[in-house]
Every structure is written in structure tokens, then in C-alpha cells.
Design a protein around this motif. Structure first.
Motif, mmCIF file in Angstrom:
data_model
loop_
_atom_site.group_PDB
_atom_site.id
_atom_site.type_symbol
_atom_site.label_atom_id
_atom_site.label_comp_id
_atom_site.label_asym_id
_atom_site.label_seq_id
_atom_site.Cartn_x
_atom_site.Cartn_y
_atom_site.Cartn_z
ATOM 1 N N SER A 69 -17.342 8.410 19.453
ATOM 2 C CA SER A 69 -16.712 7.609 18.404
ATOM 3 C C SER A 69 -15.285 8.097 18.217
ATOM 4 O O SER A 69 -15.025 9.307 18.258
ATOM 5 C CB SER A 69 -17.459 7.745 17.073
ATOM 6 N N SER A 70 -14.375 7.154 18.017
ATOM 7 C CA SER A 70 -12.965 7.478 17.806
ATOM 8 C C SER A 70 -12.471 6.767 16.560
ATOM 9 O O SER A 70 -12.600 5.543 16.441
ATOM 10 C CB SER A 70 -12.131 7.051 19.017
ATOM 11 N N LEU A 71 -11.918 7.546 15.645
ATOM 12 C CA LEU A 71 -11.454 7.014 14.364
ATOM 13 C C LEU A 71 -9.927 7.000 14.352
ATOM 14 O O LEU A 71 -9.294 8.059 14.359
ATOM 15 C CB LEU A 71 -11.984 7.886 13.227
ATOM 16 N N PRO A 72 -9.307 5.813 14.348
ATOM 17 C CA PRO A 72 -7.844 5.746 14.326
ATOM 18 C C PRO A 72 -7.285 6.077 12.944
ATOM 19 O O PRO A 72 -7.745 5.537 11.928
ATOM 20 C CB PRO A 72 -7.545 4.296 14.717
ATOM 21 N N LEU A 73 -6.304 6.971 12.926
ATOM 22 C CA LEU A 73 -5.648 7.381 11.685
ATOM 23 C C LEU A 73 -4.340 6.601 11.580
ATOM 24 O O LEU A 73 -3.380 6.862 12.307
ATOM 25 C CB LEU A 73 -5.384 8.887 11.705
ATOM 26 N N ILE A 74 -4.313 5.628 10.697
ATOM 27 C CA ILE A 74 -3.188 4.695 10.622
ATOM 28 C C ILE A 74 -2.167 5.172 9.592
ATOM 29 O O ILE A 74 -2.514 5.512 8.458
ATOM 30 C CB ILE A 74 -3.695 3.284 10.280
ATOM 31 N N VAL A 75 -0.911 5.210 10.021
ATOM 32 C CA VAL A 75 0.190 5.634 9.155
ATOM 33 C C VAL A 75 1.217 4.506 9.071
ATOM 34 O O VAL A 75 1.119 3.503 9.785
ATOM 35 C CB VAL A 75 0.843 6.930 9.686
ATOM 36 N N ARG A 76 2.206 4.690 8.184
ATOM 37 C CA ARG A 76 3.284 3.700 8.064
ATOM 38 C C ARG A 76 4.630 4.400 8.209
ATOM 39 O O ARG A 76 4.820 5.512 7.709
ATOM 40 C CB ARG A 76 3.225 2.985 6.712
ATOM 41 N N ASN A 77 5.565 3.726 8.883
ATOM 42 C CA ASN A 77 6.905 4.296 9.003
ATOM 43 C C ASN A 77 7.764 3.873 7.816
ATOM 44 O O ASN A 77 7.274 3.241 6.867
ATOM 45 C CB ASN A 77 7.540 3.900 10.342
ATOM 46 N N LYS A 78 9.047 4.221 7.861
ATOM 47 C CA LYS A 78 9.931 3.936 6.729
ATOM 48 C C LYS A 78 10.100 2.442 6.479
ATOM 49 O O LYS A 78 10.437 2.032 5.366
ATOM 50 C CB LYS A 78 11.293 4.592 6.970
ATOM 51 N N LYS A 79 9.867 1.653 7.512
ATOM 52 C CA LYS A 79 9.951 0.200 7.360
ATOM 53 C C LYS A 79 8.604 -0.401 6.975
ATOM 54 O O LYS A 79 8.433 -1.615 7.008
ATOM 55 C CB LYS A 79 10.466 -0.433 8.652
#
Length: 215
Positions: free
Chosen positions: A62-72
Motif C-alpha cells: 500500500s502506498s499513501l500519497p502525501l499531498i502538499v501545496r506550493n505558494k500558488k
């Protein structure tokens, strides 16, 4: 010794147990990592299955994607928290006497997901891997990483020790979260973690390989 030379195919009961553990662990990771606000949000879990001729299904991941946001405020996958249950096959490491250690669970933070079909998983011998740093004989560490969460790492547990929710929290969920948060290895992954295997670097043709020991 050839890791594929296992005496018997994986039974339906063994596979059902592995699938039940996967469902249990996916839920625990989602709950704890989500509450920790480690990233902007968690993506959908991606699953993969390894099959070996004559043995059938020998491993799952199982692979859990860790989603982030950039400055935009654009969202992207900053890194992956992966785990792999290997009942047989080349995901099972050898002990120092050359015999397979038995069923294991590998936990890893990589810049990519685990996918058996793309040869992206923990498989032995380790002589073909990128050079690693063996921290405390219990955590493999790669400083160079494209992950938003820093260095990549992997550790390995005996599957038999993960027999309850508390064991999964103590051996997988809490150490993984602490490592992703940048805590020191001795604090995040203490030597008394249930089922934790020790890594030993050994000389091999063309480089370095690994053996494991219990306790």
C-alpha cells in the motif's frame, strides 16, 4: 540462496490474513496521519500485488500519497509513505546464516510509490540498490531525495509481531509519523519497537548486501 525457492505456495488463509492486516493498517495510517496535519491532505491509497510463478501471490503493498501545496496553492504529491507485506519471494530478507527470516513488513518513505509491476519495491539482494546509510542497524537512510519530506528511509518488521492494533500503532504508525516529522532515529524508532529487525551490511560481489537478525 535463491529467495524464490520457497517450499510451498502461499495458502489462502495466509493471504486473507495479509489482506485483513492491509485494511486495518490503511485505516490506522489514514486516521493518525490525517489528524497530525503532516501534509495538506492524504491522497487515495494505491495498492500493488506481487505474483511469482508456482507460488502465486507472495506480497502486497500500500502506498499513501502525501499531498502538499506550493505558494500558488497548487496541490502535488510531496512524497509517499509505503509499506509492503512479503510472505515469500524476494521481499523476504536472509538471516546471517543464509536462511529466510520469514514473513515481514517493510515500512518506507520514498519519493515514489511501491509498484511491483514497475520494480519499485523492497527486493533482495540489496547489492543493486543505491548506497544506503545503515542507522543504528535498524533504519536504512538515503539523504538524497526528491521528497518534500526530506531523506528517504526504510525499516523492516517481523509480520508475526504485528498481531494487534496496538502493535501496528507502536511499530508502524507512530514511528513512521515521527520519522516524517524529522525526529531523531533513537526517539522515532527505538530498539524495542515490536518485531523490529536489525540490518547488517555484508560484502557482496559488486558492492554491499544486507542480512537481518531478530532483536
Amino acid at each position: 540462496m535463491n529467495h524464490d525457492a520457497q517450499p510451498a505456495a502461499i495458502s489462502n488463509e495466509q493471504w486473507r490474513h495479509a489482506k485483513a492486516l492491509q485494511q486495518q493498517l490503511d485505516a490506522l495510517l489514514g486516521e493518525v496521519l490525517g489528524a497530525a496535519k503532516l501534509c495538506h491532505k492524504l491522497g487515495s491509497v494505491e495498492e500493488s500485488v506481487q505474483q511469482v510463478p508456482a507460488l502465486g501471490r507472495v506480497a502486497l503493498a500500500s502506498s499513501l500519497p502525501l499531498i502538499v501545496r506550493n505558494k500558488k496553492r497548487k496541490e502535488f504529491i510531496g512524497g509517499w509513505l509505503n509499506y509492503q507485506v512479503s510472505l515469500a519471494g524476494d521481499g523476504v530478507p536472509l538471516q546471517q546464516d543464509g536462511t529466510p527470516v520469514g514473513a515481514v513488513l517493510h515500512v518506507a518513505h520514498w519519493a515514489c510509490e511501491f509498484a511491483f509491476e514497475y520494480d519499485a519495491f523492497v527486493g533482495f539482494p540489496a547489492s543493486a540498490w543505491q548506497p544506503w546509510e545503515n542507522r543504528g542497524n535498524r533504519l536504512l537512510w538515503w539523504e538524497e531525495s526528491e521528497s518534500h519530506f526530506g531523506a528517504e528511509w526504510t525499516y523492516t518488521l517481523q509480520l508475526a509481531a504485528l498481531d494487534s492494533n496496538e502493535a501496528l500503532l507502536a511499530a508502524v504508525v507512530r514511528p513512521a509519523l515521527a520519522l516524517l516529522q524529522g525526529k531523531p532515529v533513537d526517539e522515532a524508532l527505538p530498539a524495542d519497537v515490536p518485531g523490529l529487525l536489525r540490518y547488517h551490511d555484508v560484502a557482496a560481489e559488486g558492492g554491499c548486501d544486507l542480512r537481518v537478525s531478530v532483536g
